[in-house]
Design a protein around this motif. Structure first.
Motif, PDB file in Angstrom:
ATOM      1  N   ASP A  17      11.601  -4.558  -7.607  1.00 29.86           N
ATOM      2  CA  ASP A  17      13.045  -4.595  -7.867  1.00 29.86           C
ATOM      3  C   ASP A  17      13.198  -4.539  -9.390  1.00 29.86           C
ATOM      4  OD1 ASP A  17      12.838  -7.214  -9.002  1.00 29.86           O
ATOM      5  OD2 ASP A  17      13.155  -8.148  -7.062  1.00 29.86           O
ATOM      6  N   PRO A  18      14.418  -4.452  -9.907  1.00 31.05           N
ATOM      7  CA  PRO A  18      14.568  -4.308 -11.360  1.00 31.05           C
ATOM      8  C   PRO A  18      13.876  -5.397 -12.174  1.00 31.05           C
ATOM      9  CG  PRO A  18      16.622  -3.756 -10.287  1.00 31.05           C
ATOM     10  CD  PRO A  18      15.717  -4.278  -9.214  1.00 31.05           C
ATOM     11  N   THR A  19      14.002  -6.642 -11.754  1.00 34.32           N
ATOM     12  CA  THR A  19      13.369  -7.727 -12.503  1.00 34.32           C
ATOM     13  C   THR A  19      11.852  -7.645 -12.431  1.00 34.32           C
ATOM     14  OG1 THR A  19      15.285  -9.159 -12.145  1.00 34.32           O
ATOM     15  CG2 THR A  19      13.219 -10.232 -12.759  1.00 34.32           C
ATOM     16  N   LYS A  76      10.693  -4.805 -14.735  1.00 36.24           N
ATOM     17  CA  LYS A  76      10.735  -5.221 -16.139  1.00 36.24           C
ATOM     18  C   LYS A  76       9.564  -6.137 -16.470  1.00 36.24           C
ATOM     19  CE  LYS A  76      13.377  -8.605 -17.380  1.00 36.24           C
ATOM     20  NZ  LYS A  76      14.569  -9.441 -17.670  1.00 36.24           N
ATOM     21  N   THR A  77       9.334  -7.127 -15.624  1.00 34.08           N
ATOM     22  CA  THR A  77       8.271  -8.102 -15.860  1.00 34.08           C
ATOM     23  C   THR A  77       6.898  -7.432 -15.872  1.00 34.08           C
ATOM     24  OG1 THR A  77       9.590  -9.834 -14.802  1.00 34.08           O
ATOM     25  CG2 THR A  77       7.214 -10.224 -14.993  1.00 34.08           C
ATOM     26  N   PHE A 120      12.809   1.186 -17.903  1.00 37.17           N
ATOM     27  CA  PHE A 120      12.165  -0.038 -18.379  1.00 37.17           C
ATOM     28  C   PHE A 120      11.059   0.278 -19.379  1.00 37.17           C
ATOM     29  CE2 PHE A 120      14.098  -1.335 -14.370  1.00 37.17           C
ATOM     30  CZ  PHE A 120      14.788  -2.459 -14.790  1.00 37.17           C
TER      31      PHE A 120
END
Length: 251
Positions: A44-46, A49-50, A100
């Motif tokens: 997912d987006p988070t 990014k992580t 990202f």
């Protein structure tokens, strides 16, 4: 004396929301290249990014791991889509991950089709053509990580695209050299996976589930981050590669 080198690659970033899959924080320490889920089969987006930031921290090359839009089945169920839908879904996922990477000042190096998307684009001509056309339009510098025996590999090379042949030493193969796709990952034997890895790189032989040896070319070995003991497997592989004088490289 022949020199051996290989890119060690793993599927990562496949957690979703509150659901954690794999141990990316540890896996990242043993690989040189990572396939990141792009939100369809996992991620997912988070999470994207992580995981991108984690790859940046450890100097790991990032590539996309696009799959079917099938969170429930984790992309490991065949879906009936058109070549046009394949192209649109592929662009959507590449663009999501690229955003990202751009923010972190990183580039996308490669892509590796996930789950049942892999055999679809590898073996079906109209889907292979759609895949190739999409990559040529999006970024023809991307390296396509795919099996050397596949139709996609041959057609991509003819189209002038960059291809890296791959082997999956933590999966079982049948006597015809086809991957046995698992809905749920098994507990792999680290020593067995290391033996398979060495056989592929040094002997160019893949050992099937029934003990048959097949000719196999690979410059990339991909491991699955969702396997329950993936960290132990990667540790053992790196240890055995060092003993065997196999050099681990990036792209």
């Amino acid at each position: 004396m022949e020199k051996y080198s290989v890119v060690i690659n793993a599927d990562m970033g496949e957690s979703f929301g509150r659901y954690k899959l794999g141990n990316d924080e540890e896996i990242i320490k043993y690989v040189t290249s990572a396939n990141l889920a792009c939100g369809f089969h996992g991620g997912d987006p988070t999470v994207m990014k992580t995981t991108v930031r984690l790859a940046k921290k450890y100097g790991v090359a990032v590539g996309a791991h696009p799959g079917f839009q099938d969170l429930r089945g984790f992309g490991r169920r065949m879906m009936d889509i058109t070549p046009e839908e394949l192209s649109d879904d592929l662009l959507y996922q590449l663009g999501a991950l690229e955003a990202f990477l751009k923010v972190e000042g990183m580039k996308m190096w490669h892509l590796s089709p996930h789950g049942m998307l892999d055999p679809l684009v590898s073996n079906e001509e109209k889907y292979a053509d759609a895949f190739i056309k999409t990559i040529r339009e999006y970024n023809p510098e991307l390296i396509i990580v795919i099996e050397s025996k596949s139709l996609l590999c041959r057609k991509a090379k003819l189209a002038g695209l960059r291809v890296a042949a791959v082997g999956y030493p933590d999966l079982n193969y049948d006597s015809e050299g086809n991957m046995i796709i698992e809905r749920v990952k098994r507990l792999a034997d680290p020593a067995e996976v290391a033996r398979q890895s060495i056989s592929i790189i040094k002997n160019h032989k893949l050992i099937t589930i029934d003990g048959k040896e097949l000719e196999w070319q690979a410059e990339v070995l991909c491991f699955h981050g969702d396997a329950p003991n993936s960290v132990e497997v990667l540790k053992r592989v790196r240890q055995e590669f060092e003993k065997e004088g196999i050099n681990v490289t990036k792209w």
